[in-house]
Scaffold this active site. Structure first.
Site, PDB file in Angstrom:
ATOM      1  N   CYS A   2       9.825   9.391  -6.026  1.00 29.95           N
ATOM      2  CA  CYS A   2      10.222  10.077  -4.789  1.00 29.95           C
ATOM      3  C   CYS A   2      10.962   9.164  -3.825  1.00 29.95           C
ATOM      4  O   CYS A   2      11.404   9.615  -2.764  1.00 29.95           O
ATOM      5  CB  CYS A   2       9.000  10.672  -4.093  1.00 29.95           C
TER       6      CYS A   2
ATOM      7  N   CYS B 198      -7.006  -2.152  -4.634  1.00 28.49           N
ATOM      8  CA  CYS B 198      -6.455  -2.692  -5.871  1.00 28.49           C
ATOM      9  C   CYS B 198      -4.968  -2.417  -5.968  1.00 28.49           C
ATOM     10  O   CYS B 198      -4.374  -1.726  -5.131  1.00 28.49           O
ATOM     11  CB  CYS B 198      -7.188  -2.091  -7.064  1.00 28.49           C
TER      12      CYS B 198
ATOM     13  N   CYS C 176       2.073   0.335 -10.777  1.00 31.68           N
ATOM     14  CA  CYS C 176       1.525  -0.981 -10.430  1.00 31.68           C
ATOM     15  C   CYS C 176       2.247  -1.515  -9.200  1.00 31.68           C
ATOM     16  O   CYS C 176       3.477  -1.571  -9.180  1.00 31.68           O
ATOM     17  CB  CYS C 176       1.686  -1.937 -11.603  1.00 31.68           C
TER      18      CYS C 176
END
Length: 541
Positions: A487, A497, A509
């Site tokens: 997007c 995390c 990631c």
């Protein structure tokens, strides 16, 4: 088939009813005449008694030796009590007024039924004409006619929709909290054109539940339909339990509710066609507003104002007595609050970037944008409209116009369909036409449309971004922000995390940008760092 005996019986019944009315008029007139004569006679006797008393007193004064008991020998003539006669005349006048009102009401109902039947006749004839073949209409159209013959049975052969709503609400009237109830009935034709509306307050609302009020509304709705001689109706309710009761799926047992449900069952048998239907609240026509009007009529009072007399109502938020013209009714639930309280409520919601709803506890109704124009500044109404539109478009579908002076929000499908009307092959290119400013921009490059150049050519020729974009990219690189490849939104990791779930739903990631699939990483980067998930707070010495 028509039964002449039936028509004859009906005619005799009507004649007998007229004879009864004439006889009642005659009796009332005769009684009124006798009472007036009695009142006149009573007045004459009273005058004669007063004259006799005066002559007696004069005679006693002229005779010094007269016995003091002379007055006791004079007694008033028998007479009818004047107050009794007056009350009787008032009763007759009241009965006469009620009779005239009843006759006027019956005449108005006859005219209403006649107009309804005429309207149905015209609609039926119009539908018939619409189905006439074009060739036949061209040759014989001038000869088509079907004059209305005054048939009072037209309405009974056509289906009508009956919307009913019963409400019980705790309201504030000055310094008191009261329970009030109201019924709303809307009878419509199958085009949902309003034919008849009924609003009525419910007596003893403090002992009623919402379900009981709903069944009361059904009774009022069916009686209203029968008063119009309607025989085919579809009943619409938005309360699940009310629908269960009137369809017989739930038996209320021996109770007040059971009595009311039995009354509904008896009324149903008087229709040749009756079909109850459960619909969503938004699909109810007119009836909820009529029920709310019946409630409002019970919680307002007349008061002097700067503009003369007006109706006042108590706002349940600020407990102030407010003019009814300054009260806001929320669409859907019809809870009412003053403009001042609603203005503050909506402004707080806008500051928190949320859509405003009804302030009533437990109510899920939304405040419509159009209605907010009564108390909000036009700029805030525009912001509210944009917020609502943003909430309705998924993040992955959002597109903004590339021109800074416009920046209109659109969905990808919306702007594509709009562009297809003027641009061939729009789906295979990045060209899009803004629905607001009508200027073309590139959905891929986020810049004004680059005519005669592909996106690759444009990026090679103009490798440097605009000044504002360059500054933003510099800041993102410095803070180590990451861009979602799906997007294009920029994400900042504050804590937690390295597994990022973007607001568009894409998972990747944070360290390298590689996607996550089935909740598993596709890269070998560490999933977490201790400094991002453990917070050490300094203790005060």
């Amino acid at each position: 088939m028509n039964n002449p005996n039936l028509h004859e019986a009906k005619g005799k019944g009507i004649q007998t009813n007229d004879d009864d009315k004439e006889e009642l008029k005659s009796v009332l007139g005769l009684q009124h005449q006798l009472l007036m004569e009695a009142k006149t006679l009573n007045s004459d006797l009273d005058l004669a008694f007063q004259l006799q008393m005066q002559e007696t007193v004069t005679a006693s004064l002229s005779l010094p030796d007269a016995s003091p008991s002379l007055d006791a020998t004079v007694s008033p003539p028998p007479e009818m009590d004047s107050d009794y006669v007056t009350l009787m005349l008032e009763d007759i006048a009241r009965y006469e007024m009620e009779r005239r009102d009843m006759e006027e009401s019956e005449e108005a109902m006859r005219r209403f039924k006649n107009d309804l039947n005429r309207s149905i006749h015209d609609q039926n004839f119009a539908r018939y004409i619409m189905n006439v073949p074009e060739e036949e209409w061209r040759d014989y159209g001038d000869e088509y006619e079907r004059p209305f013959d005054g048939n009072v049975g037209e309405a009974g052969d056509v289906g009508f929709r009956v919307y009913v709503k019963g409400l019980v609400s705790e309201e504030r009237v000055r310094d008191m909290t009261v329970m009030v109830g109201g019924v709303g009935v809307a009878i419509c034709d199958f085009g949902n054109n309003l034919v008849l509306e009924v609003r009525k307050k419910l007596e003893g609302a403090e002992f009623l539940s919402g379900e009981m009020a709903g069944v009361e509304a059904v009774i009022h709705g069916l009686n209203a339909a029968l008063s119009l001689d309607l025989k085919r109706v579809t009943l619409f309710v938005d309360d699940f339990m009310v629908h269960q009761y009137i369809t017989g799926r739930v038996q209320p047992g021996q109770s007040k509710m059971g009595t009311k449900v039995n009354e509904v069952a008896l009324l149903q048998k008087r229709f040749t066609y009756f079909q109850p239907s459960l619909v969503a609240r938004n699909d109810m026509k007119f009836a909820p507003a009529l029920a709310r009007d019946a409630i409002v009529s019970q919680i307002t009072w007349s008061a002097e104002s700067s503009n003369g007399k007006g109706l006042k109502e108590t706002c349940v938020i600020c407990f102030e007595d407010v003019d009814t013209t300054q009260m806001f009714s929320v669409d859907g639930c019809f809870h009412r609050y003053c403009f001042s309280c609603m203005k503050q409520h909506v402004e707080v919601k806008l500051l928190n970037a949320t859509v405003a709803g009804c302030p009533h506890e437990g109510c899920n109704s939304e405040v419509t944008i159009d209605s907010c124009g009564k108390f909000l500044d036009p700029k805030l109404v525009k912001i509210m409209s944009n917020r609502k539109k943003e909430a309705s478009i998924p993040v992955s579908e959002k597109v903004y116009c590339a021109f800074p002076t416009c920046s209109a929000l659109m969905s990808k499908s919306e702007v594509l369909q709009y562009t297809k009307t003027v641009f061939l092959g729009a789906e295979h290119s990045g060209a899009r036409k803004c629905v607001k400013c009508d200027l073309f921009f590139c959905i891929n490059c986020k810049v004004p449309w680059h005519y005669y150049m592909t996106c690759s050519d444009y990026k090679r020729r103009y490798p440097y971004l605009a000044k504002e974009d360059a500054m933003f990219n510099s800041l993102a690189n410095k803070r180590k922000w990451r861009e979602c490849i799906k997007c294009k939104n920029v994400v900042e990791l504050a804590e937690g995390c390295y597994h990022i779930t973007c607001r568009c739903g894409y998972e990747f990631c944070y360290t390298c940008g590689a996607p996550w699939k089935n909740k598993k990483a596709t890269c070998s980067c560490p999933v977490w760092d201790e400094r991002n998930i453990i917070h050490r707070h300094e203790r005060r010495q």
